[in-house]
Structures are given as structure tokens and as C-alpha cells.
Design a protein around this motif. Structure first.
Motif, PDB file in Angstrom:
ATOM      1  N   LYS A  23       0.821  -1.214   0.000  1.00  0.00           N
ATOM      2  CA  LYS A  23       0.000   0.000   0.000  1.00  0.00           C
ATOM      3  C   LYS A  23       0.854   1.262   0.000  1.00  0.00           C
ATOM      4  O   LYS A  23       0.512   2.257  -0.645  1.00  0.00           O
ATOM      5  CB  LYS A  23      -0.927   0.018   1.228  1.00  0.00           C
ATOM      6  N   LEU A  24       1.954   1.245   0.726  1.00  0.00           N
ATOM      7  CA  LEU A  24       2.785   2.445   0.837  1.00  0.00           C
ATOM      8  C   LEU A  24       3.839   2.530  -0.261  1.00  0.00           C
ATOM      9  O   LEU A  24       4.586   3.511  -0.317  1.00  0.00           O
ATOM     10  CB  LEU A  24       3.440   2.492   2.213  1.00  0.00           C
ATOM     11  N   SER A  25       3.901   1.540  -1.132  1.00  0.00           N
ATOM     12  CA  SER A  25       4.879   1.595  -2.218  1.00  0.00           C
ATOM     13  C   SER A  25       4.540   2.696  -3.221  1.00  0.00           C
ATOM     14  O   SER A  25       5.405   3.135  -3.976  1.00  0.00           O
ATOM     15  CB  SER A  25       4.951   0.245  -2.929  1.00  0.00           C
ATOM     16  N   LYS A  26       3.291   3.175  -3.227  1.00  0.00           N
ATOM     17  CA  LYS A  26       2.904   4.262  -4.122  1.00  0.00           C
ATOM     18  C   LYS A  26       3.647   5.555  -3.777  1.00  0.00           C
ATOM     19  O   LYS A  26       3.865   6.404  -4.635  1.00  0.00           O
ATOM     20  CB  LYS A  26       1.400   4.509  -4.029  1.00  0.00           C
ATOM     21  N   GLY A  57       1.621   6.541  10.883  1.00  0.00           N
ATOM     22  CA  GLY A  57       2.673   6.678   9.885  1.00  0.00           C
ATOM     23  C   GLY A  57       3.432   7.970  10.077  1.00  0.00           C
ATOM     24  O   GLY A  57       2.838   9.006  10.357  1.00  0.00           O
ATOM     25  N   THR A  58       4.761   7.902   9.938  1.00  0.00           N
ATOM     26  CA  THR A  58       5.614   9.074  10.066  1.00  0.00           C
ATOM     27  C   THR A  58       6.589   9.084   8.904  1.00  0.00           C
ATOM     28  O   THR A  58       7.240   8.078   8.627  1.00  0.00           O
ATOM     29  CB  THR A  58       6.398   9.044  11.395  1.00  0.00           C
ATOM     30  N   ILE A  59       6.683  10.224   8.228  1.00  0.00           N
ATOM     31  CA  ILE A  59       7.630  10.397   7.128  1.00  0.00           C
ATOM     32  C   ILE A  59       8.585  11.516   7.521  1.00  0.00           C
ATOM     33  O   ILE A  59       8.161  12.636   7.792  1.00  0.00           O
ATOM     34  CB  ILE A  59       6.920  10.742   5.810  1.00  0.00           C
ATOM     35  N   PHE A  60       9.866  11.192   7.568  1.00  0.00           N
ATOM     36  CA  PHE A  60      10.891  12.166   7.920  1.00  0.00           C
ATOM     37  C   PHE A  60      11.468  12.737   6.627  1.00  0.00           C
ATOM     38  O   PHE A  60      12.278  12.104   5.968  1.00  0.00           O
ATOM     39  CB  PHE A  60      11.993  11.509   8.755  1.00  0.00           C
ATOM     40  N   THR A  61      11.014  13.930   6.248  1.00  0.00           N
ATOM     41  CA  THR A  61      11.505  14.589   5.034  1.00  0.00           C
ATOM     42  C   THR A  61      12.547  15.632   5.417  1.00  0.00           C
ATOM     43  O   THR A  61      12.783  15.885   6.595  1.00  0.00           O
ATOM     44  CB  THR A  61      10.348  15.270   4.293  1.00  0.00           C
ATOM     45  N   LYS A  62      13.137  16.244   4.407  1.00  0.00           N
ATOM     46  CA  LYS A  62      14.150  17.263   4.670  1.00  0.00           C
ATOM     47  C   LYS A  62      13.547  18.458   5.405  1.00  0.00           C
ATOM     48  O   LYS A  62      14.135  18.976   6.336  1.00  0.00           O
ATOM     49  CB  LYS A  62      14.775  17.749   3.363  1.00  0.00           C
ATOM     50  N   GLY A  63      12.397  18.910   4.968  1.00  0.00           N
ATOM     51  CA  GLY A  63      11.815  20.107   5.554  1.00  0.00           C
ATOM     52  C   GLY A  63      11.058  19.837   6.830  1.00  0.00           C
ATOM     53  O   GLY A  63      11.402  20.324   7.900  1.00  0.00           O
ATOM     54  N   MET A  75      -7.419  -4.009  10.888  1.00  0.00           N
ATOM     55  CA  MET A  75      -6.055  -3.495  10.683  1.00  0.00           C
ATOM     56  C   MET A  75      -5.814  -3.108   9.232  1.00  0.00           C
ATOM     57  O   MET A  75      -5.190  -2.090   8.952  1.00  0.00           O
ATOM     58  CB  MET A  75      -5.031  -4.542  11.139  1.00  0.00           C
ATOM     59  N   LYS A  76      -6.321  -3.893   8.292  1.00  0.00           N
ATOM     60  CA  LYS A  76      -6.118  -3.571   6.876  1.00  0.00           C
ATOM     61  C   LYS A  76      -6.843  -2.290   6.486  1.00  0.00           C
ATOM     62  O   LYS A  76      -6.340  -1.500   5.695  1.00  0.00           O
ATOM     63  CB  LYS A  76      -6.557  -4.734   5.993  1.00  0.00           C
ATOM     64  N   ALA A  77      -8.005  -2.051   7.077  1.00  0.00           N
ATOM     65  CA  ALA A  77      -8.728  -0.809   6.810  1.00  0.00           C
ATOM     66  C   ALA A  77      -7.950   0.384   7.364  1.00  0.00           C
ATOM     67  O   ALA A  77      -7.887   1.445   6.730  1.00  0.00           O
ATOM     68  CB  ALA A  77     -10.128  -0.861   7.420  1.00  0.00           C
ATOM     69  N   SER A  78      -7.335   0.208   8.513  1.00  0.00           N
ATOM     70  CA  SER A  78      -6.509   1.280   9.084  1.00  0.00           C
ATOM     71  C   SER A  78      -5.328   1.588   8.180  1.00  0.00           C
ATOM     72  O   SER A  78      -4.982   2.755   7.964  1.00  0.00           O
ATOM     73  CB  SER A  78      -5.993   0.876  10.468  1.00  0.00           C
ATOM     74  N   ALA A  83      -2.608   5.058   4.257  1.00  0.00           N
ATOM     75  CA  ALA A  83      -1.947   5.255   2.963  1.00  0.00           C
ATOM     76  C   ALA A  83      -2.581   6.414   2.192  1.00  0.00           C
ATOM     77  O   ALA A  83      -1.874   7.231   1.596  1.00  0.00           O
ATOM     78  CB  ALA A  83      -2.011   3.969   2.140  1.00  0.00           C
ATOM     79  N   GLU A  84      -3.911   6.523   2.221  1.00  0.00           N
ATOM     80  CA  GLU A  84      -4.595   7.608   1.522  1.00  0.00           C
ATOM     81  C   GLU A  84      -4.208   8.973   2.092  1.00  0.00           C
ATOM     82  O   GLU A  84      -3.903   9.904   1.353  1.00  0.00           O
ATOM     83  CB  GLU A  84      -6.111   7.428   1.611  1.00  0.00           C
ATOM     84  N   LYS A  85      -4.208   9.074   3.424  1.00  0.00           N
ATOM     85  CA  LYS A  85      -3.872  10.355   4.046  1.00  0.00           C
ATOM     86  C   LYS A  85      -2.410  10.716   3.819  1.00  0.00           C
ATOM     87  O   LYS A  85      -2.083  11.888   3.601  1.00  0.00           O
ATOM     88  CB  LYS A  85      -4.177  10.315   5.543  1.00  0.00           C
TER      89      LYS A  85
END
Length: 126
Positions: A23-26, A57-63, A75-78, A83-85
Motif C-alpha cells: 500500500k505504501l509503495s505508491k 505513519g511518520t515520514i521524515f523529510t528534509k523540511g 487493521m487492513k482498513a486502518s 496510505a490515503e492520508k
């Protein structure tokens, strides 16, 4: 993109881990290869809470750091909602990084499209 799937108070099965990765590979197309993405899956044991399966979910970007928390009975619905958000947040983050309005202000003597204005034509044919 470096993806890390963790479990808190719950054992992560290989099928759930694979589902989250798929799901998160997009996001891989929109993020740099060195960007770290963490997904933490947990379950609340309180029976009065219907949405007991939580995906964070946490994404550590440069900014900035992008963070999302979703809860649902499955769990799959979560993971789907997470992934959508995250996709929406990454899209908004990328648009903000590309458009820098303070740097697009016209300089002295230029028009808004970056060209210098032409002097008015002299029509002395009367």
C-alpha cells in the motif's frame, strides 16, 4: 524510500507487513530514496473502543515531518486509510516545495512573467 513496519502490543504477521509495504509503495515515486518512512501498528485492548486497530505513519523529510494516525476495527482498513492520508500529505508537501511565491515576485522594471516591458510605440502619423 526506506520503509520500517513496527508493532506495538501486537505481533506483525508477514501478510500484514507485506500488505502495508504494498500500500505504501505508491509513495516511493514521490519521495526521495533516502527518505525514512515508519509505520507503527498497534491494538488497544479496551473492549469499549470499537476502532481498536491503530496505524500510525511518520515520514521524515528534509523540511518537515509528516505524521498520520488512523484507527478502525480492522487493521487492513486502518492501513488503507493511513496510505490515503499520507499520499495527500506528501502531495501537498511536494507542491509547497516546488512553488515558492516569495521568489517569484517581479524585479524592478519587470512584468509578472519575467520580461521587461516594451516602450510605447510613437504614432506620429497624424
Amino acid at each position: 524510500m526506506r520503509l520500517q513496519v513496527k508493532g506495538k502490543n501486537v505481533e506483525i504477521s508477514p501478510s500484514i507487513r507485506e500488505y502495508a509495504e504494498r500500500k505504501l509503495s505508491k509513495l516511493e515515486k514521490q519521495l526521495a530514496s533516502e527518505t525514512q518512512v515508519e509505520v507503527e501498528l498497534s491494538e488497544q485492548k479496551n473492549p469499549s473502543i470499537a476502532a481498536s486497530n491503530i496505524a500510525e505513519g511518520t515520514i521524515f523529510t528534509k523540511g518537515s515531518t509528516l505524521r498520520v494516525r488512523e484507527a478502525s476495527p480492522d487493521m487492513k482498513a486502518s492501513i488503507d486509510q493511513l496510505a490515503e492520508k499520507l499520499e495527500r500529505q506528501v502531495k501537498r508537501y511536494r507542491e509547497r516545495r516546488i512553488v515558492e511565491p516569495r521568489r517569484h515576485a517581479p524585479h524592478h522594471g519587470e512584468t509578472s512573467n519575467g520580461s521587461t516591458p516594451r516602450p510605447p510605440a510613437d504614432d506620429d502619423e497624424e
